[in-house]
Design an enzyme around this catalytic site. Structure first.
Site, short mmCIF file in Angstrom:
data_model
loop_
_atom_site.label_atom_id
_atom_site.label_comp_id
_atom_site.label_asym_id
_atom_site.label_seq_id
_atom_site.Cartn_x
_atom_site.Cartn_y
_atom_site.Cartn_z
N HIS A 192 0.82 -1.21 0.00
CA HIS A 192 0.00 0.00 0.00
C HIS A 192 0.86 1.26 0.00
CE1 HIS A 192 -3.96 -2.05 1.35
NE2 HIS A 192 -3.83 -1.97 0.05
N ARG A 335 -5.25 -9.93 -21.13
CA ARG A 335 -4.36 -11.08 -21.22
C ARG A 335 -4.91 -12.15 -20.28
NH1 ARG A 335 1.82 -10.71 -19.58
NH2 ARG A 335 1.01 -10.54 -17.47
N ASN A 457 9.85 -8.37 -21.87
CA ASN A 457 10.43 -8.67 -20.56
C ASN A 457 10.84 -10.14 -20.50
OD1 ASN A 457 9.52 -6.13 -20.07
ND2 ASN A 457 7.78 -6.74 -18.83
N ASP A 458 9.91 -11.00 -20.93
CA ASP A 458 10.24 -12.43 -20.94
C ASP A 458 11.08 -12.80 -22.16
OD1 ASP A 458 9.30 -13.75 -18.60
OD2 ASP A 458 7.26 -13.23 -19.21
N ARG A 468 15.32 -12.30 -15.42
CA ARG A 468 14.98 -10.87 -15.36
C ARG A 468 14.95 -10.34 -13.92
NH1 ARG A 468 8.62 -11.05 -17.41
NH2 ARG A 468 8.08 -9.38 -15.99
N CYS A 505 4.61 -4.83 -25.66
CA CYS A 505 4.02 -4.48 -24.37
C CYS A 505 4.98 -4.72 -23.21
CB CYS A 505 2.70 -5.20 -24.14
SG CYS A 505 2.89 -6.98 -24.03
C1 PEP Z 1 6.50 -9.38 -20.86
O1 PEP Z 1 6.95 -10.49 -20.58
O2 PEP Z 1 7.13 -8.52 -21.55
C2 PEP Z 1 5.18 -8.98 -20.39
C3 PEP Z 1 4.60 -7.85 -20.77
O3 PEP Z 1 4.59 -9.81 -19.48
P1 PEP Z 1 4.94 -9.78 -17.91
O4 PEP Z 1 5.90 -8.65 -17.68
O5 PEP Z 1 3.67 -9.62 -17.21
O6 PEP Z 1 5.58 -11.12 -17.75
MG MG Z 2 5.68 -12.02 -19.70
#
Ligand code: PEP
Ligand code: MG
Length: 589
Positions: A192, A335, A457-458, A468, A505
């Site tokens: 919070h 998603r 990101n993944d 990561r 994204c």
């Molecule tokens: C990603 O992997 O780039 C992604 C947007 O999903 P998350 O960060 O929720 O794993």
């Molecule tokens: Mg991801």
């Protein structure tokens, strides 16, 4: 060189100011034995303390209601609910009666028992609720020990709040005019305290364990809320660098106010759709949707993680409808549940895995538990007639997984049609490109989807084989790697050839240093945390499409990450500075 402390970036922005230590009162409390004839008096003290804390919380809620979003102000309702919880009251009274301890001690014991229960929970969101209990305990003890908790005044000097944790009631004790940043030893991104910091626009870093031992009140520090780093006793060079960035941040803020609602176009008129990543309906309430093209990523798993059991279909329909209706006809990309890996569900037993990020997560898990997938897809479909919903599948590895989901969607829509339940028959289905092998088979997958969204990101963690979330190898996690850029280029080309839209994204979509490269590579849709939209928009308006393409060609041909970064430093940063200096429309030069 400064000493660097690394934590979790909880609220963006830079701050430079002396650290001021704040301490909690719960550890230092008076102790005495309560004789039989004093038990009622202790109970009366408890009632008095509850009334006093209640009043002060409601006052604080009222005071902050202008500064906080509707949802965030409800954080204080959660605290009031604990305060008036009957079991809690009974437990504290029992502790006094049975053990003959004074109220302060009884409170401390009960709170730490409750805390233990929360701390042992698997769900991180629930674990963080332990902080609310601590905060209530601290306020009650404060009300008992002191007549009034002292409000901090900084005498007009800027300061960084440093403490074990930042709790909701602290917002009422701070000199809010001069606070520049918040840094804490504990707490997570979704505590919070972190939510409040973001909502109040105060840069914040949480989770620096050694914070209180390594800093002293009064020492100068730089807080980099974007990188999650605190620099202690910075050198003159570091100070100069961050002061420049702070000035830049301020001019970005000013420029942003001017450009916020301008179209997202390059100077030669190429439109780029800037979308928002959100983690729940509450994020939508505070969004300036007018500045964006819609929601590019709604991470539905957070609504599942905050609960004690799976939400029912009806509960999901209500949530998705609120989102779709709130988006005013703009697309909302839901998603499907992406749990597993670093996102456990407390109420769903998952096996211990040696490599959870390579394990049972995302779509893999949902395909093994069709009930979860069916219920969620049906709920999204039922909400889809209220606006513009899209479905996005996470962690897709093969074409057959997508085909299975399409079949499920076909069955569900046939069922809805036959029972006369309205839904949007044109609802689009997309896949996230996160698993590297999907890039290779994209030409086979594209015909069975409507769009793709790259989860960098993944994707980057799998491409570089770098976790990561692992600080030891964090330096190697570098999306500017030319190999990453080349893969992105393949995705953009394959999608364009198939006539399907491709967006990004992952975090790089919101990193403005990437913007010209991503546009040059061919992406026309970028989805990011809403705070980054204005910066990306400013960058977008600084480079013509030709220039973006030329920069991307050069970057794609480079042989090292360092060379790409040099290109950014030499070609992109100066134009950015020029744009912020207000030298008119750049680009096309
Ligand atoms: C990603 O992997 O780039 C992604 C947007 O999903 P998350 O960060 O929720 O794993
Ligand atoms: Mg991801």
């Amino acid at each position: 060189m400064a000493r660097k402390l690394k934590g979790i970036a909880a609220a963006p922005g830079i701050a430079i100011a002396p650290v001021v230590h704040f301490h909690t009162t719960l550890d230092r409390i008076p102790t005495w034995r309560v004789e039989d004839d004093r038990i009622d008096a202790e109970k009366a003290r408890l009632a008095g303390a509850i009334a006093a804390v209640s009043e002060s919380l409601m006052g604080l809620q009222q005071e902050l209601s202008g500064a906080l979003g509707k949802h965030d102000v409800r954080i204080y309702d959660a605290q009031l609910a604990i305060l008036h919880d009957k079991t809690f009251l009974r437990d504290v009274q029992n502790e006094v009666e049975q053990h003959r301890v004074n109220l302060e001690v009884a409170l401390q014991r009960v709170i730490s028992r409750y805390e233990g229960v929360f701390a042992a929970m698997e769900n991180p969101a629930m674990r963080e609720r332990a902080a609310d209990l601590r905060d209530i305990g601290r306020q009650l003890v404060g009300a008992l020990v002191y007549d009034d908790r002292v409000k901090y005044t900084s005498d007009g000097a800027d300061y960084l709040f440093a403490a074990d944790e930042f709790l909701p009631s602290d917002a009422g004790l701070l000199d809010r005019e001069h606070i520049r940043g918040i840094v804490t030893a504990h707490g997570g991104k979704y505590s919070h305290g972190a939510i409040l910091a973001r909502s109040l626009g105060i840069p914040a870093i949480v989770g620096i364990e050694e914070l209180m031992q390594t800093t002293t009140s009064g020492s100068l520090a730089i807080l980099d809320g974007d990188a999650g780093v605190v620099l202690l006793e910075p050198s003159l060079d570091e100070l100069a660098d961050y002061e420049r960035r702070l000035r830049e941040q301020r001019s970005v803020d000013e420029r942003i106010t001017e450009l916020r609602f301008e179209p997202s176009v390059t100077p030669d008129g190429t439109s780029i759709r800037l979308m928002a990543n959100v983690e729940g309906v509450h994020d939508l309430e505070n969004l300036e949707l007018g500045a964006m093209a819609g929601i590019g990523l709604f991470r539905t798993e957070f609504a599942f993680m905050e609960r004690r059991q799976f939400p029912t279909e009806e509960e999901q329909v209500a949530m998705y409808r609120r989102a779709v209706e709130g988006a005013d006809g703009k697309p909302v990309t839901f998603r499907t549940l992406d749990v597993g890996g670093d996102k456990p569900l407390g109420y769903f037993q998952m096996p211990e895995e040696r490599n959870p990020v390579l394990g049972w997560r995302g779509l893999r898990l949902c395909l093994d538990w069709p009930d979860i997938l069916y219920t969620q897809l049906r709920a999204i479909l039922r909400a889809s007639d209220r606006g513009h919903a899209r479905i996005l599948l996470p962690m897709v590895t093969t074409r057959s997984e997508v085909v299975r989901c399409r079949d499920v969607l076909d069955q569900l829509t046939a069922d809805l049609r036959s029972t006369g339940v309205p839904y949007d028959a044109r609802i689009e289905l997309g896949v996230m490109v996160e698993v590297p092998v999907l890039v290779e088979v994209l030409p086979d997958v594209l015909p069975v989807v409507d769009f793709v969204s790259v989860g960098t990101n993944d994707l980057v963690q799998y491409l570089l084989a770098v976790d990561r979330d692992n600080q030891r190898v964090a330096k190697m996690y570098d999306p500017f790697h030319p190999g990453v850029l080349r893969i992105l280029s393949r995705i953009a080309k394959a999608s364009a050839a198939a006539g399907k839209s491709a967006s990004i994204c992952g975090e790089i979509a919101g990193d403005h240093w990437f913007t010209p490269l991503l546009v040059g590579i061919g992406f026309r849709e970028l989805s990011m945390a809403p705070v980054f939209v204005p910066r990306v928009k400013v960058m977008l308006r600084s480079f013509s499409l030709d220039e973006c393409q030329h920069l991307a060609e050069r970057a794609l041909a480079m042989q090292s990450t360092a060379a790409v970064r040099k290109l950014v430093h030499e070609e992109i940063q100066p134009r950015w500075a020029q744009q912020l200096a207000g030298s008119g429309e750049a680009g096309g030069a």
